[in-house]
Design a protein around this motif. Sequence first.
Motif, PDB file in Angstrom:
ATOM      1  N   ARG A 162     -33.572 -55.997  26.272  1.00 44.14           N
ATOM      2  CA  ARG A 162     -32.152 -55.997  25.278  1.00 44.14           C
ATOM      3  C   ARG A 162     -32.081 -54.671  24.659  1.00 44.14           C
ATOM      4  NH1 ARG A 162     -34.372 -61.392  24.570  1.00 44.14           N
ATOM      5  NH2 ARG A 162     -33.145 -63.051  25.559  1.00 44.14           N
ATOM      6  N   PHE A 163     -31.252 -53.868  25.415  1.00 43.92           N
ATOM      7  CA  PHE A 163     -31.304 -52.356  24.835  1.00 43.92           C
ATOM      8  C   PHE A 163     -29.996 -52.088  23.884  1.00 43.92           C
ATOM      9  CE2 PHE A 163     -33.604 -52.464  28.869  1.00 43.92           C
ATOM     10  CZ  PHE A 163     -34.757 -51.850  28.732  1.00 43.92           C
ATOM     11  N   ALA A 164     -30.407 -51.153  22.990  1.00 43.73           N
ATOM     12  CA  ALA A 164     -29.447 -50.823  22.058  1.00 43.73           C
ATOM     13  C   ALA A 164     -29.617 -49.224  21.562  1.00 43.73           C
ATOM     14  CB  ALA A 164     -29.272 -51.596  21.114  1.00 43.73           C
ATOM     15  N   THR A 165     -28.596 -48.577  21.222  1.00 43.59           N
ATOM     16  CA  THR A 165     -28.844 -47.007  20.903  1.00 43.59           C
ATOM     17  C   THR A 165     -27.873 -46.617  20.051  1.00 43.59           C
ATOM     18  OG1 THR A 165     -28.552 -44.778  21.747  1.00 43.59           O
ATOM     19  CG2 THR A 165     -27.177 -46.115  22.724  1.00 43.59           C
ATOM     20  N   VAL A 166     -28.421 -46.077  18.890  1.00 41.33           N
ATOM     21  CA  VAL A 166     -27.653 -45.487  17.850  1.00 41.33           C
ATOM     22  C   VAL A 166     -27.436 -44.084  18.365  1.00 41.33           C
ATOM     23  CG1 VAL A 166     -27.429 -44.595  15.356  1.00 41.33           C
ATOM     24  CG2 VAL A 166     -28.627 -46.825  15.963  1.00 41.33           C
ATOM     25  N   THR A 167     -26.297 -43.548  18.617  1.00 43.98           N
ATOM     26  CA  THR A 167     -25.948 -42.091  19.072  1.00 43.98           C
ATOM     27  C   THR A 167     -26.003 -41.210  18.030  1.00 43.98           C
ATOM     28  OG1 THR A 167     -23.543 -42.455  19.297  1.00 43.98           O
ATOM     29  CG2 THR A 167     -24.798 -43.390  20.722  1.00 43.98           C
ATOM     30  N   GLY A 168     -25.814 -39.880  18.447  1.00 49.00           N
ATOM     31  CA  GLY A 168     -25.238 -38.992  17.458  1.00 49.00           C
ATOM     32  C   GLY A 168     -23.854 -38.875  17.537  1.00 49.00           C
ATOM     33  N   PRO A 169     -22.883 -38.067  16.951  1.00 48.47           N
ATOM     34  CA  PRO A 169     -21.671 -37.937  17.054  1.00 48.47           C
ATOM     35  C   PRO A 169     -21.042 -37.602  18.320  1.00 48.47           C
ATOM     36  CG  PRO A 169     -22.471 -36.587  15.407  1.00 48.47           C
ATOM     37  CD  PRO A 169     -23.596 -37.001  15.895  1.00 48.47           C
ATOM     38  N   LEU A 170     -20.330 -38.743  18.904  1.00 49.69           N
ATOM     39  CA  LEU A 170     -19.833 -38.553  20.334  1.00 49.69           C
ATOM     40  C   LEU A 170     -18.657 -37.685  20.570  1.00 49.69           C
ATOM     41  CD1 LEU A 170     -20.111 -42.284  21.214  1.00 49.69           C
ATOM     42  CD2 LEU A 170     -21.878 -40.544  21.690  1.00 49.69           C
ATOM     43  N   ASP A 171     -18.309 -36.826  19.658  1.00 45.51           N
ATOM     44  CA  ASP A 171     -17.630 -35.624  19.887  1.00 45.51           C
ATOM     45  C   ASP A 171     -18.418 -34.520  19.919  1.00 45.51           C
ATOM     46  OD1 ASP A 171     -18.197 -35.263  17.229  1.00 45.51           O
ATOM     47  OD2 ASP A 171     -16.320 -35.150  16.341  1.00 45.51           O
ATOM     48  N   ALA A 172     -19.445 -34.439  20.036  1.00 41.36           N
ATOM     49  CA  ALA A 172     -20.556 -33.343  20.210  1.00 41.36           C
ATOM     50  C   ALA A 172     -21.215 -33.392  21.359  1.00 41.36           C
ATOM     51  CB  ALA A 172     -21.620 -33.322  19.142  1.00 41.36           C
ATOM     52  N   PRO A 173     -21.685 -32.329  22.014  1.00 40.44           N
ATOM     53  CA  PRO A 173     -22.467 -32.430  23.199  1.00 40.44           C
ATOM     54  C   PRO A 173     -23.664 -33.060  23.373  1.00 40.44           C
ATOM     55  CG  PRO A 173     -21.364 -30.300  23.231  1.00 40.44           C
ATOM     56  CD  PRO A 173     -21.077 -31.062  21.882  1.00 40.44           C
ATOM     57  N   ALA A 174     -24.383 -33.048  22.112  1.00 43.11           N
ATOM     58  CA  ALA A 174     -25.787 -33.506  21.885  1.00 43.11           C
ATOM     59  C   ALA A 174     -25.811 -34.835  22.049  1.00 43.11           C
ATOM     60  CB  ALA A 174     -26.457 -32.945  20.639  1.00 43.11           C
ATOM     61  N   GLY A 175     -24.679 -35.518  21.087  1.00 40.50           N
ATOM     62  CA  GLY A 175     -24.736 -36.823  21.098  1.00 40.50           C
ATOM     63  C   GLY A 175     -24.169 -37.395  22.289  1.00 40.50           C
ATOM     64  N   GLN A 176     -23.253 -36.821  23.249  1.00 38.83           N
ATOM     65  CA  GLN A 176     -22.953 -37.258  24.465  1.00 38.83           C
ATOM     66  C   GLN A 176     -23.755 -37.386  25.446  1.00 38.83           C
ATOM     67  OE1 GLN A 176     -19.504 -34.390  25.149  1.00 38.83           O
ATOM     68  NE2 GLN A 176     -18.479 -35.155  23.244  1.00 38.83           N
ATOM     69  N   GLY A 177     -24.730 -36.085  25.409  1.00 37.84           N
ATOM     70  CA  GLY A 177     -25.788 -36.023  26.507  1.00 37.84           C
ATOM     71  C   GLY A 177     -27.048 -37.123  26.098  1.00 37.84           C
ATOM     72  N   GLU A 207     -25.825 -52.568  30.490  1.00 38.38           N
ATOM     73  CA  GLU A 207     -25.223 -51.465  29.650  1.00 38.38           C
ATOM     74  C   GLU A 207     -25.953 -51.844  28.088  1.00 38.38           C
ATOM     75  OE1 GLU A 207     -22.751 -48.565  30.079  1.00 38.38           O
ATOM     76  OE2 GLU A 207     -23.734 -48.978  31.900  1.00 38.38           O
ATOM     77  N   PRO A 208     -26.455 -50.792  27.471  1.00 38.86           N
ATOM     78  CA  PRO A 208     -26.945 -51.002  26.119  1.00 38.86           C
ATOM     79  C   PRO A 208     -25.675 -51.000  25.113  1.00 38.86           C
ATOM     80  CG  PRO A 208     -26.782 -48.367  26.892  1.00 38.86           C
ATOM     81  CD  PRO A 208     -26.469 -49.239  27.906  1.00 38.86           C
ATOM     82  N   LEU A 209     -25.902 -51.694  24.078  1.00 35.47           N
ATOM     83  CA  LEU A 209     -25.163 -51.809  23.025  1.00 35.47           C
ATOM     84  C   LEU A 209     -25.112 -50.347  22.184  1.00 35.47           C
ATOM     85  CD1 LEU A 209     -26.058 -55.203  21.191  1.00 35.47           C
ATOM     86  CD2 LEU A 209     -23.999 -54.599  22.438  1.00 35.47           C
ATOM     87  N   VAL A 210     -23.808 -49.995  21.871  1.00 31.52           N
ATOM     88  CA  VAL A 210     -23.706 -48.572  21.369  1.00 31.52           C
ATOM     89  C   VAL A 210     -23.343 -48.651  20.089  1.00 31.52           C
ATOM     90  CG1 VAL A 210     -22.718 -46.353  21.832  1.00 31.52           C
ATOM     91  CG2 VAL A 210     -23.444 -47.522  23.662  1.00 31.52           C
ATOM     92  N   ALA A 211     -23.860 -48.112  19.145  1.00 34.31           N
ATOM     93  CA  ALA A 211     -22.998 -47.715  17.739  1.00 34.31           C
ATOM     94  C   ALA A 211     -23.407 -46.320  17.624  1.00 34.31           C
ATOM     95  CB  ALA A 211     -23.984 -48.475  16.735  1.00 34.31           C
ATOM     96  N   GLU A 212     -22.293 -45.654  16.995  1.00 35.78           N
ATOM     97  CA  GLU A 212     -22.171 -44.319  16.773  1.00 35.78           C
ATOM     98  C   GLU A 212     -22.776 -43.852  15.366  1.00 35.78           C
ATOM     99  OE1 GLU A 212     -19.096 -40.469  17.176  1.00 35.78           O
ATOM    100  OE2 GLU A 212     -18.456 -42.457  17.445  1.00 35.78           O
ATOM    101  N   GLY A 213     -23.673 -43.110  15.286  1.00 36.56           N
ATOM    102  CA  GLY A 213     -24.347 -42.494  14.061  1.00 36.56           C
ATOM    103  C   GLY A 213     -23.762 -40.739  13.809  1.00 36.56           C
ATOM    104  N   ASP A 214     -24.333 -40.270  12.962  1.00 39.93           N
ATOM    105  CA  ASP A 214     -24.037 -39.078  12.257  1.00 39.93           C
ATOM    106  C   ASP A 214     -25.161 -38.245  12.080  1.00 39.93           C
ATOM    107  OD1 ASP A 214     -24.877 -40.042  10.158  1.00 39.93           O
ATOM    108  OD2 ASP A 214     -22.944 -39.736   9.137  1.00 39.93           O
ATOM    109  N   PHE A 215     -26.322 -38.300  12.707  1.00 33.30           N
ATOM    110  CA  PHE A 215     -27.524 -37.727  12.343  1.00 33.30           C
ATOM    111  C   PHE A 215     -28.022 -37.540  10.962  1.00 33.30           C
ATOM    112  CE2 PHE A 215     -26.356 -34.832  16.316  1.00 33.30           C
ATOM    113  CZ  PHE A 215     -27.115 -35.981  17.092  1.00 33.30           C
ATOM    114  N   SER A 216     -27.692 -38.716  10.131  1.00 34.03           N
ATOM    115  CA  SER A 216     -28.117 -38.718   8.788  1.00 34.03           C
ATOM    116  C   SER A 216     -29.075 -40.046   8.713  1.00 34.03           C
ATOM    117  CB  SER A 216     -26.844 -38.646   7.826  1.00 34.03           C
ATOM    118  OG  SER A 216     -26.202 -39.911   7.832  1.00 34.03           O
ATOM    119  N   ARG A 217     -29.654 -40.274   7.600  1.00 32.54           N
ATOM    120  CA  ARG A 217     -30.488 -41.705   7.365  1.00 32.54           C
ATOM    121  C   ARG A 217     -29.303 -42.624   6.913  1.00 32.54           C
ATOM    122  NH1 ARG A 217     -33.361 -38.009   4.152  1.00 32.54           N
ATOM    123  NH2 ARG A 217     -35.517 -37.722   4.870  1.00 32.54           N
TER     124      ARG A 217
END
Length: 339
Positions: free
Chosen positions: A190-205, A221-231
């Motif tokens: 049961r996979f999930a991910t906290v991404t980086g900002p999805l308007d940035a290449p690092a988050g997208q990649g 497909e994993p569950l996805v929630a967008e983060g911003d590289f902060s705690r």
Amino acid sequence: MSDSRRPSADRVTLEVVARVAGVSRATVSRVVNGKASVDEGLRQAVERAISETGYLPNLAARSLVTRRAEAIALVLPEESRILGDPFFGRVVSGVTSVLTPLGLHLVLLMTGRDTREQVVTDLRQGRLDGVILIHTYPQDPLPGQLVKARLPVVLAGKPQTPARITHVDVDQAAGGALAAEHLHALGRRRFATVTGPLDAPAGQGRLRGFRDTLRALGQPEPLVAEGDFSRDGGAAAMGQLLAEEPALDAVFVASDLMAQGALPVLRRHGRRVPSDVAVVGFDDSSAALACEPPLTTVRQPVEDMAAELARQVLTRVDNPEVPPAAVVFEPTLVHRESA
């Protein structure tokens, strides 16, 4: 060289450095003056010898010869992000490991409209020799302005839009793939991910590598929630994921700092790491060791990447006609206790 044998800095000459490095005086001179036409192995040998001998370049004399400011600008995001993110300290360490032995100054600047104007003006008027840009935002005009003006600039990370600009990056998608493969090998499903900002290449990649690898392994497909590289961003995104799927058992968090925020949220929801939920981060920064439990993470060699940024900008200072380059480092997985 032992302290008892080391000459005082004011007596160390190019000849001394050349003898310690096992190269010619001319090679040392080319390295000290930032010339690009030096084999990388020889350059590193000279840099080590400079450090060992305590050689101090005569900056005034060198400036008269090179007509340079002997200064490179490192343009960083707004100060609020820098204070909480160990990534930026590692960047400074890697850049100075190349500049300091050569007697070059590092000028730290923060992003902003005034900064952009100052950087362009200082380069054109000779107060700066080159610029290293870190984490520009998608609509930032500065990379394009510098490229259009044919000024020496390198970028940390893939450019937001196609541009003829030299950049240094880690293979972001390969890092996401490493996380997916490891979590899958642990038997998690049961996979999930906290991404980086999805308007940035690092988050997208990182998301693309994680998602594509799970698909290739026959997983949903994993569950996805967008983060911003902060705690705080990691904590908020983790709460969102648990609200959607309380039984998730594997999370790829796209930065160690976000993972540091996500782990307490898992504990508050009664989920134990790693027995209930396996967590993999990204960066292998000091935040990974500060996590409880210590974080299994994808390592990007930030100091090595930053040193390469410094070498690339010096190459372009020496020869502005060098074509743009893309230098991509490979990530590795560091096993600790969270997964």
